[in-house]
Design an enzyme around this catalytic site. Sequence first.
Site, PDB file in Angstrom:
ATOM      1  CB  CYS A  78       0.904  -3.936   5.449  1.00 53.26           C
ATOM      2  SG  CYS A  78      -0.799  -5.106   5.596  1.00 53.26           S
ATOM      3  CG  HIS A  92      -0.338   0.058   2.471  1.00 53.35           C
ATOM      4  ND1 HIS A  92      -0.030   1.253   3.111  1.00 53.35           N
ATOM      5  CD2 HIS A  92       0.302  -0.913   3.415  1.00 53.35           C
ATOM      6  CE1 HIS A  92       0.648   1.102   4.355  1.00 53.35           C
ATOM      7  NE2 HIS A  92       0.866  -0.185   4.430  1.00 53.35           N
TER       8      HIS A  92
END
Length: 495
Positions: free
Chosen positions: A413, A394
């Site tokens: 992440c 992301h």
Amino acid sequence: MFSSCGVKRNTVNRAQAGVSTSQSAANYPTQSSINARPDIKQDPPENLPELTRKEKALRAAFIDVLEAQSADLAFPDLINSIYEKKGYQPMFVQKFFSDQQLQTLSDYLDNSVAHGLNPEQFYVTALKYQLDEVIHQKSSDTVRVQRGLAKLELAVVNSLFRYSMAMQYGVTNPAKIYSHYETPTLIPDSNSVISIFEIVNLKTYLDSIQPKEKTYLALQKVLKRLDADTTDKGTDSVKLILRQKVVVNMERLRWKNKPAEQKFVAVNIVDFSLDVMDKDKSILHMKVCVGEPGDKQTPQIGSMIHSVQINPVWNIPQSIARNEISRYASDDRYYLSNNNIKVFKKGKLIRDPEAIDWSAIDVRDYSFQQQPGAKNSLGKIKFLFKNGSSIYLHDTPVRSVFKQGMRAISHGCVRVEKPLDLAFALFGKGEKYDQLKRGMESGYPRAKFMGLPQPVPVRLFYYTAWLNDKGGVRFGKDIYDLDRLVYEEMQQKQF
């Protein structure tokens, strides 16, 4: 600004990692896989002529040796079935003894040190002994000679199979080593065993299975220099640590966990980097941030990027809500509204979260959702792929993090430095990409999912040695202390 996403720590399903439940105990085919192949287990022996008394004695001698040595063979039932079909004849000795190809095999086993492996993992001493016995055999007793040939035959099978599997698959199974490993990884099966009996030229075959990847060959050169270095003994401990790192990364490169497709996204967790690879060349490179050491570490994953969400909504993991969000909200009653975070209780929106004393309630009764916008921790886009740990790539609104050297700072992440460039590499030119770009640049952000024209493989690797832009080997810090696990497993001689 708080961090992005939390790692969902599930027990890895070995099927997701490319290892069936029945195969997870070892790097060898299971009995069920053999029974499922009638062409191997259930077919009767090939039609053989009526045996004479002498031929029966020779056959019995081979069977006796096979039974006596079955415990040392990598997969005795399958090997026995193959010899049964061929009338218990020494196939490798017949094909490769006369032109000294068995000596060639012995030489290759000796040279396994160039791969960071111990030749005794492949029973090289036993092979040499049996080869010498046959070469100097002077007995006229044909049964005794046959027993000697049988012992040599099985020594060849044992050594050749183990060496062949080591070169092509590694000597360890990463799914057994790592607690967070979700990468499809091929392991030997019954066909791997059968294939060695189909070898026509031994040297040609041995040459063909040598690892040829550029990084691997470069590491071999480093290993050779380290082993040849006889300088100051005071640096022995440093050289030993470096040698272990080289050996471990050569083993990682032997694992069959690379995608078959020519184009894929590769993240090296240790290097904090992402490359879009196409035909073995990087067509896009960028910095990334990965999970902190400990329970936030980024797992090794192999999957397919199937879609993106532009202007994503962030469903904040319970662990982050409990440890961070509630604490910030307790210190600043307007923290939630200022960061565009909605609060829900049993699925119902809380209209006035500022009225809640977050220091006095059980946060587990609430869920938190950050809406799209400039302060969203996922930035303008996230890249989605299936995995068991709720991991994705992301964007991030905090650009300064990419100036840091140590970027193991997230909850698991992977934050990417150039999200729009990555989107272009995945979507290519066209209306979809133009629409995506407009959405990311919009002053009125709205969450929207968009599927890729074609799913693209993604691999989250863990290499502590890799090639730099000039082709030299670069070593990185073992941030998750995983080198030690691989090295210890290698020393247990899994084969």
